[in-house]
Motif scaffolding. Structure first.
Motif, PDB file in Angstrom:
ATOM      1  N   THR A 120      60.663  12.739  82.169  1.00 51.30           N
ATOM      2  CA  THR A 120      59.794  11.582  82.380  1.00 51.30           C
ATOM      3  C   THR A 120      60.550  10.465  83.112  1.00 51.30           C
ATOM      4  OG1 THR A 120      60.429  10.889  80.176  1.00 51.30           O
ATOM      5  CG2 THR A 120      58.295  11.962  80.389  1.00 51.30           C
ATOM      6  N   LEU A 121      61.872  10.628  83.248  1.00 51.51           N
ATOM      7  CA  LEU A 121      62.652   9.630  83.982  1.00 51.51           C
ATOM      8  C   LEU A 121      62.784  10.052  85.441  1.00 51.51           C
ATOM      9  CD1 LEU A 121      65.453   8.842  81.405  1.00 51.51           C
ATOM     10  CD2 LEU A 121      63.350   7.599  81.862  1.00 51.51           C
ATOM     11  N   LYS A 122      63.129   9.083  86.271  1.00 47.61           N
ATOM     12  CA  LYS A 122      63.253   9.372  87.709  1.00 47.61           C
ATOM     13  C   LYS A 122      64.431  10.304  87.975  1.00 47.61           C
ATOM     14  CE  LYS A 122      61.200   5.168  89.502  1.00 47.61           C
ATOM     15  NZ  LYS A 122      61.488   3.974  88.676  1.00 47.61           N
ATOM     16  N   ARG A 123      64.256  11.162  88.971  1.00 49.52           N
ATOM     17  CA  ARG A 123      65.254  12.170  89.308  1.00 49.52           C
ATOM     18  C   ARG A 123      66.665  11.585  89.450  1.00 49.52           C
ATOM     19  NH1 ARG A 123      67.059  16.746  92.157  1.00 49.52           N
ATOM     20  NH2 ARG A 123      65.291  18.065  91.691  1.00 49.52           N
ATOM     21  N   ASP A 124      66.807  10.506  90.215  1.00 47.56           N
ATOM     22  CA  ASP A 124      68.168  10.029  90.481  1.00 47.56           C
ATOM     23  C   ASP A 124      68.859   9.478  89.227  1.00 47.56           C
ATOM     24  OD1 ASP A 124      66.198   8.019  90.844  1.00 47.56           O
ATOM     25  OD2 ASP A 124      67.757   6.657  91.523  1.00 47.56           O
ATOM     26  N   VAL A 125      68.087   9.138  88.213  1.00 51.63           N
ATOM     27  CA  VAL A 125      68.692   8.659  86.966  1.00 51.63           C
ATOM     28  C   VAL A 125      69.354   9.806  86.205  1.00 51.63           C
ATOM     29  CG1 VAL A 125      68.188   7.588  84.707  1.00 51.63           C
ATOM     30  CG2 VAL A 125      67.042   6.757  86.766  1.00 51.63           C
ATOM     31  N   ILE A 126      68.769  11.002  86.313  1.00 43.28           N
ATOM     32  CA  ILE A 126      69.228  12.098  85.451  1.00 43.28           C
ATOM     33  C   ILE A 126      69.835  13.296  86.193  1.00 43.28           C
ATOM     34  CG2 ILE A 126      67.746  11.672  83.460  1.00 43.28           C
ATOM     35  CD1 ILE A 126      66.023  13.978  85.029  1.00 43.28           C
ATOM     36  N   ALA A 127      69.622  13.406  87.516  1.00 42.54           N
ATOM     37  CA  ALA A 127      70.163  14.560  88.243  1.00 42.54           C
ATOM     38  C   ALA A 127      71.677  14.608  88.053  1.00 42.54           C
ATOM     39  CB  ALA A 127      69.803  14.469  89.724  1.00 42.54           C
ATOM     40  N   GLY A 128      72.187  15.778  87.694  1.00 44.13           N
ATOM     41  CA  GLY A 128      73.623  15.937  87.521  1.00 44.13           C
ATOM     42  C   GLY A 128      74.152  15.449  86.169  1.00 44.13           C
ATOM     43  N   LEU A 129      73.253  15.038  85.301  1.00 44.25           N
ATOM     44  CA  LEU A 129      73.687  14.521  83.998  1.00 44.25           C
ATOM     45  C   LEU A 129      74.436  15.590  83.183  1.00 44.25           C
ATOM     46  CD1 LEU A 129      73.319  12.068  81.936  1.00 44.25           C
ATOM     47  CD2 LEU A 129      71.585  13.519  80.891  1.00 44.25           C
ATOM     48  N   ASP A 130      75.545  15.198  82.588  1.00 41.00           N
ATOM     49  CA  ASP A 130      76.331  16.104  81.744  1.00 41.00           C
ATOM     50  C   ASP A 130      77.077  15.255  80.727  1.00 41.00           C
ATOM     51  OD1 ASP A 130      78.062  17.882  80.574  1.00 41.00           O
ATOM     52  OD2 ASP A 130      78.996  18.556  82.445  1.00 41.00           O
ATOM     53  N   ILE A 131      76.432  15.007  79.593  1.00 39.33           N
ATOM     54  CA  ILE A 131      77.062  14.206  78.547  1.00 39.33           C
ATOM     55  C   ILE A 131      77.047  14.986  77.228  1.00 39.33           C
ATOM     56  CG2 ILE A 131      76.377  12.024  79.648  1.00 39.33           C
ATOM     57  CD1 ILE A 131      74.216  11.673  77.548  1.00 39.33           C
ATOM     58  N   VAL A 132      77.840  14.540  76.282  1.00 48.12           N
ATOM     59  CA  VAL A 132      77.864  15.193  74.975  1.00 48.12           C
ATOM     60  C   VAL A 132      77.773  14.139  73.883  1.00 48.12           C
ATOM     61  CG1 VAL A 132      79.075  16.767  73.428  1.00 48.12           C
ATOM     62  CG2 VAL A 132      79.487  16.906  75.875  1.00 48.12           C
ATOM     63  N   ILE A 133      76.858  14.346  72.967  1.00 44.49           N
ATOM     64  CA  ILE A 133      76.811  13.479  71.798  1.00 44.49           C
ATOM     65  C   ILE A 133      77.498  14.185  70.637  1.00 44.49           C
ATOM     66  CG2 ILE A 133      75.306  12.302  70.129  1.00 44.49           C
ATOM     67  CD1 ILE A 133      73.332  11.820  72.350  1.00 44.49           C
ATOM     68  N   VAL A 134      78.493  13.528  70.069  1.00 43.47           N
ATOM     69  CA  VAL A 134      79.175  14.053  68.887  1.00 43.47           C
ATOM     70  C   VAL A 134      78.655  13.244  67.695  1.00 43.47           C
ATOM     71  CG1 VAL A 134      81.397  14.407  67.742  1.00 43.47           C
ATOM     72  CG2 VAL A 134      81.206  14.692  70.225  1.00 43.47           C
ATOM     73  N   ARG A 135      77.888  13.930  66.868  1.00 44.18           N
ATOM     74  CA  ARG A 135      77.216  13.256  65.747  1.00 44.18           C
ATOM     75  C   ARG A 135      77.866  13.666  64.429  1.00 44.18           C
ATOM     76  NH1 ARG A 135      71.183  15.253  63.763  1.00 44.18           N
ATOM     77  NH2 ARG A 135      71.181  14.102  61.795  1.00 44.18           N
ATOM     78  N   GLU A 136      78.239  12.696  63.613  1.00 40.32           N
ATOM     79  CA  GLU A 136      78.749  13.015  62.276  1.00 40.32           C
ATOM     80  C   GLU A 136      77.569  13.555  61.472  1.00 40.32           C
ATOM     81  OE1 GLU A 136      80.359  13.342  58.508  1.00 40.32           O
ATOM     82  OE2 GLU A 136      78.487  12.290  58.941  1.00 40.32           O
ATOM     83  N   LEU A 137      77.789  14.599  60.661  1.00 42.50           N
ATOM     84  CA  LEU A 137      76.628  15.308  60.120  1.00 42.50           C
ATOM     85  C   LEU A 137      76.577  15.411  58.596  1.00 42.50           C
ATOM     86  CD1 LEU A 137      74.259  16.602  61.621  1.00 42.50           C
ATOM     87  CD2 LEU A 137      75.450  18.788  61.527  1.00 42.50           C
ATOM     88  N   THR A 138      77.602  14.957  57.896  1.00 45.57           N
ATOM     89  CA  THR A 138      77.562  15.145  56.439  1.00 45.57           C
ATOM     90  C   THR A 138      77.717  13.844  55.662  1.00 45.57           C
ATOM     91  OG1 THR A 138      79.913  15.750  56.515  1.00 45.57           O
ATOM     92  CG2 THR A 138      78.327  17.552  56.445  1.00 45.57           C
ATOM     93  N   GLY A 139      77.552  12.721  56.340  1.00 44.00           N
ATOM     94  CA  GLY A 139      77.664  11.438  55.644  1.00 44.00           C
ATOM     95  C   GLY A 139      76.478  10.534  55.941  1.00 44.00           C
ATOM     96  N   ASP A 140      76.727   9.202  55.806  1.00 42.33           N
ATOM     97  CA  ASP A 140      75.730   8.204  56.218  1.00 42.33           C
ATOM     98  C   ASP A 140      74.541   8.145  55.245  1.00 42.33           C
ATOM     99  OD1 ASP A 140      74.422   6.328  57.839  1.00 42.33           O
ATOM    100  OD2 ASP A 140      74.727   7.457  59.665  1.00 42.33           O
TER     101      ASP A 140
END
Ligand code: IPM
Ligand code: MG
Length: 375
Positions: A120-140
């Motif tokens: 739903t976002l414009k092509r140039d905003v996301i083309a080539g995107l390569d990120i990683v989210i590291v989420r803590e998963l057993t707390g909070d």
């Protein structure tokens, strides 16, 4: 390669449909790439509740401890929403994470070029995107106590959840993010709400400490979660590795998923600490949920599950080349213009869940041949 056992946990909704496609791919690797994967299936989530009265039956937990890796489809659905908390399908998944100590959730968001127009976002905003989210998963707030809902003497209802982290919990997830960043662009953004929540102010300070003492080559920045949500849709390519707590990670990773075109594209790995036998507990699952509205129709997108299996090959079995093959096969199928309904575009060819799985199988044969020639 030695024999590895994979426990399949199809779960609810579209889970069984997408895991069935992964099974075809697993069989292909055994046939063509010399792997020796065996599989077995166990109940988790709503189906487990229906069959046994428990969303995480002891048999499933025992099998999970024994397996070399777990592949989960999805859990949950409207059918079980009125159950008491402890019986809900989600408790099955949360119980697995807790019991296996799966504290590190790795959620890459990669935009395949062929899908840059499906977002739903414009092509140039996301083309080539390569990120990683590291989420803590057993707390909070997911696990913190006190928790629950009580009715006060005057009839007022009071609900409580508790955000809690200890410094060792912050250190170990920070290290996962820094290690990952060392293999990428050496850039980490830690996300918190340090302007309001003391717990996350401590998070910020402890992440910074680990950076200063152990990972001096990493560029570490900090961002408040509200700003991070905004930046993710404004300019996601400014990020490389993001590290954050459980609840912020839950929310931001759904947001990041949409950058890639569809929630149906995003795989994930949940990893624990290495045990004394050298085994790292690991569960792989698509980020999307059980999608009860489309379950049983054969239209779900199996790609997130197939890419989760690719992560399993890479992280649990050290089979990076095989993971590459599978990722290349998915890229090739998308480039051919094959699409499930969720990523359908003008001029593309719509395929079913199994149609997509079969196309990836076919592409695997082709990319495997090409890579043999190149070698
Ligand atoms: C996820 C899901 C789960 C979570 C649910 C199903 C318990 O949304 O894996 O992101 O909140 O962690
Ligand atoms: Mg979520």
């Amino acid at each position: 390669m030695t024999h590895k056992h994979i426990l399949l946990l199809p779960g609810d909704g579209i889970g069984p449909e997408v895991v069935a496609e992964a099974e075809k791919i697993i069989a292909w690797f055994n046939q063509h790439r010399g792997t020796h994967f065996t599989t077995s299936t166990a109940y988790v989530g709503g189906i487990a509740y229906d069959k046994t009265g428990n969303p995480l039956p002891k048999e499933t937990l025992d099998a999970a401890h024994k397996a070399d890796a777990l592949l989960l489809g999805a859990v949950g659905g409207p059918k079980w929403e009125s159950l008491e908390y402890a019986a809900r399908p989600e408790r099955g998944l949360l119980g697995l994470r807790k019991e296996l100590g799966l504290f590190a959730n790795i959620r890459p968001a990669i935009c395949f070029d062929a899908l840059a127009d499906a977002s739903t976002l414009k092509r140039d905003v996301i083309a080539g995107l390569d990120i990683v989210i590291v989420r803590e998963l057993t707390g909070d707030v997911y696990f913190g106590t006190p928790r629950g809902v009580e009715t006060l003497p005057d009839g007022t209802r009071k609900g409580v959840n508790t955000m809690v982290y200890t410094s060792p919990e912050v250190h170990r997830i920070a290290r996962v993010a820094f290690e990952l960043a060392e293999k990428r662009n050496k850039k980490v953004c830690s996300v918190d709400k340090a302007n309001v929540l003391e717990c996350t102010e401590m998070w910020r300070e402890e992440v910074q400490k680990i950076r200063n003492s152990e990972y001096k080559s990493i560029a570490l920045s900090h961002m408040y979660v509200d700003n991070a949500a905004m930046q993710l849709v404004r300019n996601p390519k400014q990020f490389d590795v993001m590290v954050t707590g459980n609840i912020f990670g839950d929310i931001l990773s759904d947001c990041a998923a949409m950058l890639t075109g569809s929630l149906g594209m995003l795989p994930s790995a949940s990893l624990g600490a290495k045990d004394k036998n050298g085994k790292t507990p690991a569960l792989y699952e698509p980020v999307h949920g059980s999608a009860p509205d489309i379950a049983g129709k054969g239209i779900a997108n199996p790609i997130a599950t197939l890419l989760s299996f690719a992560m399993m090959l890479r992280y649990s079995f050290d089979l990076g080349k095989d993971a590459d093959l599978l990722e290349k096969a998915v890229t090739a199928v998308l480039a051919q213009g094959l699409r499930t309904a969720d990523i359908m575009q003008d001029g593309a060819t719509k395929v079913s869940t199994s149609g997509m799985g079969d196309a990836v199988l076919k592409a695997l044969a082709t990319v495997a041949k090409e890579s043999e020639k190149a070698a």
